[in-house]
Design an enzyme around this catalytic site. Structure first.
Site, PDB file in Angstrom:
ATOM      1  N   SER A   1      -1.668  -7.282  12.595  1.00 52.72           N
ATOM      2  CA  SER A   1      -2.745  -6.093  12.768  1.00 52.72           C
ATOM      3  C   SER A   1      -3.262  -5.988  11.398  1.00 52.72           C
ATOM      4  CB  SER A   1      -2.480  -4.323  12.778  1.00 52.72           C
ATOM      5  OG  SER A   1      -1.238  -4.316  12.194  1.00 52.72           O
TER       6      SER A   1
ATOM      7  N   LYS B   1      -6.612  -2.720   3.231  1.00 53.21           N
ATOM      8  CA  LYS B   1      -6.507  -2.093   4.535  1.00 53.21           C
ATOM      9  C   LYS B   1      -7.128  -0.787   4.923  1.00 53.21           C
ATOM     10  CE  LYS B   1      -3.558  -3.023   9.148  1.00 53.21           C
ATOM     11  NZ  LYS B   1      -2.590  -3.228   8.887  1.00 53.21           N
TER      12      LYS B   1
ATOM     13  N   SER C   1       2.432  -7.619  10.941  1.00 57.64           N
ATOM     14  CA  SER C   1       0.634  -7.742  11.008  1.00 57.64           C
ATOM     15  C   SER C   1       0.883  -8.172   8.988  1.00 57.64           C
ATOM     16  CB  SER C   1       0.855  -5.612  10.721  1.00 57.64           C
ATOM     17  OG  SER C   1       0.332  -6.069  12.198  1.00 57.64           O
TER      18      SER C   1
HETATM   19  N1  GLN Z   1       2.331  -6.843  16.702  1.00 58.53           N
HETATM   20  C1  GLN Z   1       3.036  -6.224  16.052  1.00 58.53           C
HETATM   21  C2  GLN Z   1       2.839  -5.146  17.218  1.00 58.53           C
HETATM   22  O1  GLN Z   1       1.965  -5.224  17.858  1.00 58.53           O
HETATM   23  C3  GLN Z   1       3.252  -5.494  14.866  1.00 58.53           C
HETATM   24  C4  GLN Z   1       2.422  -4.906  13.894  1.00 58.53           C
HETATM   25  C5  GLN Z   1       2.219  -4.543  13.131  1.00 58.53           C
HETATM   26  O2  GLN Z   1       3.345  -5.210  12.288  1.00 58.53           O
HETATM   27  N2  GLN Z   1       1.948  -3.039  12.302  1.00 58.53           N
HETATM   28  O3  GLN Z   1       3.724  -3.942  17.098  1.00 58.53           O
END
Ligand code: GLN
Length: 491
Positions: free
Chosen positions: A157, A82, A181
């Protein structure tokens, strides 16, 4: 039996074949680079591809092997990261315009652990900007598409990593999980994703979103692959003050162990309420049956503070983000607005130009929650509720070894479907967020397909540092519910 095409092999198979000299790392790397060249224009899972560097690394691995040297468990195996993990001399954007030109002068600990295990780095995966999102639509560099249906989002994400793994554009990848994420995109792309215990994997060189929640972990096409990849990146790092010095168990052995006698808890609150898609519920029930058929016992448990998790998270995470993101000021690295009259104007224009709408929203919420007079009422209160959520899990793990829940309330939704409504988007993580607040490990394993043929994942949660229990339960589900692990690429 005909041998499957190279890109369809599991990471474990690929590693064994390189080690035993059945295939060269160059052949593997070439095959995957060809796959990326063909598919990435449609899927946009990679922000950066490193063909020359990868081929040079592969050649070095082949040369070393011919002299009898094997670097480690991933010798010669192509993987991706990532774009939140710093890679020395390789652009690292975190999905943001503000870092569009950032070439880190050092490797994250995760990067160097993967490389010293012998992996070949194919490139860097797309992601929501600063890991804020559930659909990879907040990336400055365009959305990633779900390889199971190109009109749908891959989750987020870590959507680039999940899509790259599902489309067999790498043998495995490392994502990050602050509120879901890793697990949510793994679920939506039909692959395995693990959020380790907070402190299990070093955060050094992993660009910070919410430091008390962030954790890196593997995304792969099999449970054993995830076990292997976690054993490569887990461990104490003195450069991360929250890294915990506990031994790393044999995760791979755990992935093949029996579930006989395992107590599986079903948290009542995760199955109540109207938001759970019936196809998801049915698939998770199938996963439960797979476990009980193999000798596990099911127990209903309660996590009474579950309904407060989302609001707690949306105070804690933005508060920490607003502080972490203060460093992007145009002075030290990344984007700088040109032609400003003075320092203050340069900084505010840099941030106005460099951050996208979702990141700005989080910075504003976080700054407000931390401001004088409100700190106790918001951040302080959220921290107290966080303790109650953590205690709920503690009590549950007095009764059971593992919890089984849905990973996400629905299968992959369509591009654009939730972009105008942040609150609906935030609900995507309703089942994954409590785990981050409590610091416990969680895993998503594919357990079915919806009527439209979209993948569904089951989430397993265990007590702190009990990742091996997750691998054991997930391995049993995987063996009982065979599913395609390479996405069909349709749409
Ligand atoms: N979707 C969640 C957020 O927007 C979690 C994102 C993540 O785990 N980085 O914060």
């Amino acid at each position: 039996m005909a041998i499957a095409p190279v890109h369809e092999w599991t990471l474990l198979e690929a590693a064994r074949r390189v080690r035993e000299g059945e295939v060269s790392s160059r052949e593997l790397t070439e095959a995957l680079l060809a796959r990326i060249a063909a598919l990435n224009p449609k899927i946009n899972a990679y922000l950066t591809v490193l063909p020359e560097r990868a081929m040079a690394q592969a050649a070095a691995c082949d040369e070393e092997r011919s002299r009898g040297t094997i670097r480690g468990a991933l010798h010669g195996v192509p993987v991706g990261l990532k774009d939140i993990f710093c890679t020395r001399g390789v652009r690292t954007t975190c999905g943001s315009r503000i870092l569009h030109n950032f070439d880190p002068p050092y490797d994250a600990t995760v990067t160097s652990m993967v490389l010293s295990a012998g992996a070949v780095l194919l490139g860097k995966h797309n992601m929501d900007e600063f890991a804020m999102g559930s659909s990879t639509e907040t990336s400055h560099f365009g959305v990633t598409r779900n390889p199971w249906d190109l009109s749908r989002i891959p989750g987020g994400s870590s959507g680039g990593t999940a899509a790259a793994v599902a489309a067999a554009m790498c043998f495995g990848g490392i994502g990050t999980d602050t509120g879901g994420s890793i697990r949510q995109p793994a679920s939506l792309c039909g692959v395995v994703g693990v959020k380790p215990t907070y402190g299990r994997v070093s955060r050094y060189g992993m660009i910070a979103f919410a430091s008390s929640l962030d954790q890196g972990g593997p995304i792969t096409r099999s449970v054993a692959d995830a076990a292997l990849l976690l054993s490569v990146i887990a461990g104490y790092d003195r450069r991360d003050s929250t890294s915990v010095d506990v031994p790393v168990p044999d995760y791979l052995a755990a992935a093949g162990a029996r579930v006989n006698g395992l107590r599986v808890g079903l948290p009542r609150e995760y199955f109540e309420g109207g938001g759970l898609d019936p196809a998801v519920k049915a698939s998770v029930e199938r996963a439960l049956k797979a476990l009980t058929d193999q000798g596990a016992t099911a127990v209903e448990v309660s996590l009474p503070h579950t309904s407060y998790a989302l609001s707690t998270y949306y105070l804690v995470a933005p508060a920490e983000a607003s502080s972490n993101l203060a460093r992007y000021d145009g002075v030290r690295y990344g984007h700088r607005a040109e032609g400003s009259a003075g320092l203050i104007e340069m900084m505010s224009r840099t941030r106005a130009e460099g951050f996208g709408a979702e990141v700005k929203r989080r910075i504003m919420i976080g700054t407000y929650a931390l401001s004088a007079g409100y700190y106790e009422a918001f951040y302080g209160k959220a921290q107290k509720v966080r303790t109650l959520i953590r205690e709920d899990f503690g009590k549950a793990f007095g009764q059971v070894d593992v919890l089984l829940t849905p990973t996400a309330p629905t299968p992959a939704f369509r591009l654009g479907e939730k972009t105008d409504d942040p609150l609906t988007m935030y609900l995507s993580d309703i089942y994954t967020i409590p785990c981050n607040l409590a610091g416990i490990p969680g895993l998503s394993v594919p357990c079915g397909l919806s009527a439209e043929g979209l993948p569904v994942g089951a989430q397993l949660l265990a007590n702190h540092f009990r990742e091996e229990t997750l691998f054991t339960a997930a391995g049993a589900i995987e063996r009982a519910i065979p599913l395609p692990r390479v996405a069909p690429i349709t749409g």
